[in-house]
Design a protein around this motif. Structure first.
Motif, PDB file in Angstrom:
ATOM      1  N   ARG A 198      47.402   7.447  -5.485  1.00  0.00           N
ATOM      2  CA  ARG A 198      46.515   6.339  -5.843  1.00  0.00           C
ATOM      3  C   ARG A 198      47.172   5.433  -6.875  1.00  0.00           C
ATOM      4  O   ARG A 198      48.074   5.841  -7.604  1.00  0.00           O
ATOM      5  CB  ARG A 198      45.183   6.862  -6.373  1.00  0.00           C
ATOM      6  CG  ARG A 198      45.255   7.667  -7.670  1.00  0.00           C
ATOM      7  CD  ARG A 198      43.875   8.214  -8.009  1.00  0.00           C
ATOM      8  NE  ARG A 198      43.830   8.892  -9.292  1.00  0.00           N
ATOM      9  CZ  ARG A 198      44.106  10.165  -9.479  1.00  0.00           C
ATOM     10  NH1 ARG A 198      44.482  10.906  -8.441  1.00  0.00           N
ATOM     11  NH2 ARG A 198      44.024  10.714 -10.680  1.00  0.00           N
ATOM     12  N   GLU A 199      46.720   4.215  -6.915  1.00  0.00           N
ATOM     13  CA  GLU A 199      47.269   3.243  -7.850  1.00  0.00           C
ATOM     14  C   GLU A 199      46.823   3.547  -9.275  1.00  0.00           C
ATOM     15  O   GLU A 199      45.757   4.120  -9.503  1.00  0.00           O
ATOM     16  CB  GLU A 199      46.822   1.832  -7.458  1.00  0.00           C
ATOM     17  CG  GLU A 199      47.396   1.341  -6.132  1.00  0.00           C
ATOM     18  CD  GLU A 199      48.913   1.343  -6.126  1.00  0.00           C
ATOM     19  OE1 GLU A 199      49.505   0.843  -7.108  1.00  0.00           O
ATOM     20  OE2 GLU A 199      49.499   1.845  -5.157  1.00  0.00           O
ATOM     21  N   GLU A 227      45.343  15.642 -11.083  1.00  0.00           N
ATOM     22  CA  GLU A 227      44.387  15.214 -12.108  1.00  0.00           C
ATOM     23  C   GLU A 227      44.722  13.839 -12.675  1.00  0.00           C
ATOM     24  O   GLU A 227      43.951  13.265 -13.420  1.00  0.00           O
ATOM     25  CB  GLU A 227      44.357  16.236 -13.254  1.00  0.00           C
ATOM     26  CG  GLU A 227      43.655  17.530 -12.914  1.00  0.00           C
ATOM     27  CD  GLU A 227      42.158  17.369 -12.722  1.00  0.00           C
ATOM     28  OE1 GLU A 227      41.530  16.615 -13.496  1.00  0.00           O
ATOM     29  OE2 GLU A 227      41.605  17.998 -11.801  1.00  0.00           O
ATOM     30  N   GLY A 228      45.910  13.328 -12.351  1.00  0.00           N
ATOM     31  CA  GLY A 228      46.273  11.996 -12.813  1.00  0.00           C
ATOM     32  C   GLY A 228      47.408  11.965 -13.814  1.00  0.00           C
ATOM     33  O   GLY A 228      47.316  11.303 -14.854  1.00  0.00           O
ATOM     34  N   TYR A 229      48.510  12.670 -13.486  1.00  0.00           N
ATOM     35  CA  TYR A 229      49.709  12.654 -14.329  1.00  0.00           C
ATOM     36  C   TYR A 229      50.925  12.471 -13.437  1.00  0.00           C
ATOM     37  O   TYR A 229      50.943  12.912 -12.284  1.00  0.00           O
ATOM     38  CB  TYR A 229      49.866  13.967 -15.114  1.00  0.00           C
ATOM     39  CG  TYR A 229      48.762  14.221 -16.100  1.00  0.00           C
ATOM     40  CD1 TYR A 229      48.861  13.797 -17.424  1.00  0.00           C
ATOM     41  CD2 TYR A 229      47.601  14.906 -15.714  1.00  0.00           C
ATOM     42  CE1 TYR A 229      47.841  14.034 -18.337  1.00  0.00           C
ATOM     43  CE2 TYR A 229      46.576  15.141 -16.614  1.00  0.00           C
ATOM     44  CZ  TYR A 229      46.697  14.707 -17.925  1.00  0.00           C
ATOM     45  OH  TYR A 229      45.682  14.941 -18.814  1.00  0.00           O
ATOM     46  N   VAL A 230      51.940  11.833 -13.973  1.00  0.00           N
ATOM     47  CA  VAL A 230      53.241  11.795 -13.313  1.00  0.00           C
ATOM     48  C   VAL A 230      54.058  12.937 -13.906  1.00  0.00           C
ATOM     49  O   VAL A 230      54.182  13.052 -15.121  1.00  0.00           O
ATOM     50  CB  VAL A 230      53.969  10.459 -13.569  1.00  0.00           C
ATOM     51  CG1 VAL A 230      55.404  10.533 -13.041  1.00  0.00           C
ATOM     52  CG2 VAL A 230      53.230   9.310 -12.897  1.00  0.00           C
ATOM     53  N   GLU A 288      61.273   3.809 -16.156  1.00  0.00           N
ATOM     54  CA  GLU A 288      61.570   3.204 -14.863  1.00  0.00           C
ATOM     55  C   GLU A 288      60.577   3.590 -13.775  1.00  0.00           C
ATOM     56  O   GLU A 288      60.665   3.117 -12.646  1.00  0.00           O
ATOM     57  CB  GLU A 288      62.983   3.590 -14.416  1.00  0.00           C
ATOM     58  CG  GLU A 288      64.077   3.083 -15.349  1.00  0.00           C
ATOM     59  CD  GLU A 288      65.443   3.120 -14.688  1.00  0.00           C
ATOM     60  OE1 GLU A 288      65.516   2.959 -13.446  1.00  0.00           O
ATOM     61  OE2 GLU A 288      66.429   3.296 -15.405  1.00  0.00           O
ATOM     62  N   ILE A 289      59.649   4.482 -14.125  1.00  0.00           N
ATOM     63  CA  ILE A 289      58.653   4.921 -13.151  1.00  0.00           C
ATOM     64  C   ILE A 289      57.448   3.995 -13.219  1.00  0.00           C
ATOM     65  O   ILE A 289      56.746   3.944 -14.242  1.00  0.00           O
ATOM     66  CB  ILE A 289      58.221   6.380 -13.420  1.00  0.00           C
ATOM     67  CG1 ILE A 289      59.445   7.298 -13.484  1.00  0.00           C
ATOM     68  CG2 ILE A 289      57.248   6.842 -12.345  1.00  0.00           C
ATOM     69  CD1 ILE A 289      60.302   7.288 -12.256  1.00  0.00           C
ATOM     70  N   GLU A 290      57.219   3.251 -12.160  1.00  0.00           N
ATOM     71  CA  GLU A 290      56.174   2.213 -12.155  1.00  0.00           C
ATOM     72  C   GLU A 290      54.802   2.758 -12.523  1.00  0.00           C
ATOM     73  O   GLU A 290      54.044   2.125 -13.267  1.00  0.00           O
ATOM     74  CB  GLU A 290      56.122   1.554 -10.777  1.00  0.00           C
ATOM     75  CG  GLU A 290      55.181   0.364 -10.711  1.00  0.00           C
ATOM     76  CD  GLU A 290      55.217  -0.319  -9.355  1.00  0.00           C
ATOM     77  OE1 GLU A 290      54.303  -1.121  -9.078  1.00  0.00           O
ATOM     78  OE2 GLU A 290      56.154  -0.052  -8.568  1.00  0.00           O
ATOM     79  N   LYS A 291      54.482   3.941 -12.026  1.00  0.00           N
ATOM     80  CA  LYS A 291      53.157   4.514 -12.296  1.00  0.00           C
ATOM     81  C   LYS A 291      53.110   5.309 -13.598  1.00  0.00           C
ATOM     82  O   LYS A 291      52.054   5.797 -13.995  1.00  0.00           O
ATOM     83  CB  LYS A 291      52.726   5.410 -11.139  1.00  0.00           C
ATOM     84  CG  LYS A 291      52.416   4.665  -9.857  1.00  0.00           C
ATOM     85  CD  LYS A 291      51.857   5.600  -8.800  1.00  0.00           C
ATOM     86  CE  LYS A 291      51.523   4.843  -7.519  1.00  0.00           C
ATOM     87  NZ  LYS A 291      50.955   5.723  -6.470  1.00  0.00           N
TER      88      LYS A 291
END
Length: 344
Positions: free
Chosen positions: A122-123, A161-164, A193-196
């Motif tokens: 997800r974005e 859960e919403g982590y990179v 450098e990781i967009e998300k």
């Protein structure tokens, strides 16, 4: 004489059975490893760093990404077979459909190092967790497979859960906490450098050897807001007394100048000698399995005592389980999610 002969035959039979058992055990282990390695051939994990890659990376800064390739877990047979049935994810692992996986090659010192990234499909902009796996000496596709496997089973619930989550495969010249710590620290720059990824919110999670790497990271940077360590050694010299093979098979083979500077090199990797140098602005959760046979549970008690002395912000949680938290995975995952949600 007949009694002596019978005793001799009996002892001989026992020895034969013991030899067969040991031979089968080790033979099966190496055969399984061979099968897994062969199954990785011609997958994305089988790609090697070429001379042309080194030339292309000449002007890169530490942490900068040379290449980033996505892949599906179904493309990695040894792992896919553990989490699927009839070519579909088992119900327990269906959430993995909501995660993107990547293999990266990034600059670390003068080297190119492999890494694995997992992020929500997800974005959004998500906090980053650097994951440090355990183990040593793996190289090439086996290092990438082990890193992916560890990341998948230890941190994928966090990604959901919403982590990179980012993990280094460590350089091939493994120094077990020597210059290879740079491979972990340089991921802090990679996060930019990781967009998300939200590079202003970085946490860290290390298990076993990865716990040692996490302690070292908290010593060398103030960019880690909070960290979790699971069954990580705090005094690696003490491990020698309980597991002598750690010295002969790991320290002596991997640690540079080990024979000449044994005491110094062991202390460099043992947080109990420099706990007061850990970043004071960070917080720490220590997970300990009280039935751990690889890292004595008293190692957690030792560092807890030191951290208490210096008034460090930490929490120690003990569970009646083994080194891998085999029967406490749910509890471990819940703790991780709650901890990073509160601290990061």
């Amino acid at each position: 004489m007949k009694i002596v002969k019978r005793i001799g035959i009996f002892i001989g039979v026992i020895i034969i059975f013991i030899c067969l058992f040991i031979g089968f055990k080790f033979g099966n282990k190496y055969y399984t490893s061979y099968k897994n390695e062969k199954a990785l051939s011609n997958t994305i994990l089988d790609k090697e760093i070429q001379d042309k890659d080194i030339k292309r990376a000449k002007n890169l800064k530490n942490g900068q990404i040379l290449s980033k390739e996505s892949f599906n877990l179904s493309e990695i047979p040894p792992i896919w077979n553990k989490i699927s049935e009839n070519n579909s994810l088992l119900k327990t692992y269906e959430y993995l459909n909501q995660i993107n996986f990547y293999v990266i090659v990034y600059k670390s010192d003068s080297l190119l190092v492999n890494g694995i990234i997992a992020e929500p499909k997800r974005e959004g902009k998500f906090p980053v967790i650097i994951f440090n796996r355990g183990g040593n000496k793996e190289i090439g596709k086996m290092a990438k497979a082990k890193t992916l496997y560890a990341l998948l089973f230890a941190t994928s619930k966090l990604v959901n859960e919403g982590y990179v989550v980012m993990a280094s495969c460590y350089r091939e010249n493994d120094e077990f906490g020597g210059n290879d710590i740079h491979d972990v620290l340089n991921l802090i720059e990679t996060a930019k450098e990781i967009e998300k990824g939200d590079a202003n919110r970085i946490g860290m999670f290390g298990w076993s050897r990865g716990g040692m790497m996490t302690y070292l990271s908290l010593k060398h940077t103030d960019k880690i807001k909070t960290a979790v360590i699971g069954n990580g050694p705090s005094d690696i010299e003490a491990l020698i007394k309980e597991r002598p093979e750690m010295e002969t098979k790991v320290y002596a083979k991997l640690v540079p100048n080990y024979e000449k500077n044994k005491e110094e090199e062991l202390k460099k990797r043992s947080v109990i000698y420099w706990a007061d140098e850990l970043d004071k602005s960070a917080s720490l959760l220590i997970l300990c399995g009280t039935e751990d046979k690889r890292v004595n549970p008293n190692q957690s008690d030792k560092i807890a005592s030191k951290l208490t002395e210096i008034n460090y912000d930490f929490t120690l949680k003990k569970f009646k389980t083994d080194h891998k938290f085999s029967d406490k995975v749910k509890e471990r995952d819940e703790l991780l999610i709650d901890w990073f949600k509160e601290k990061l």
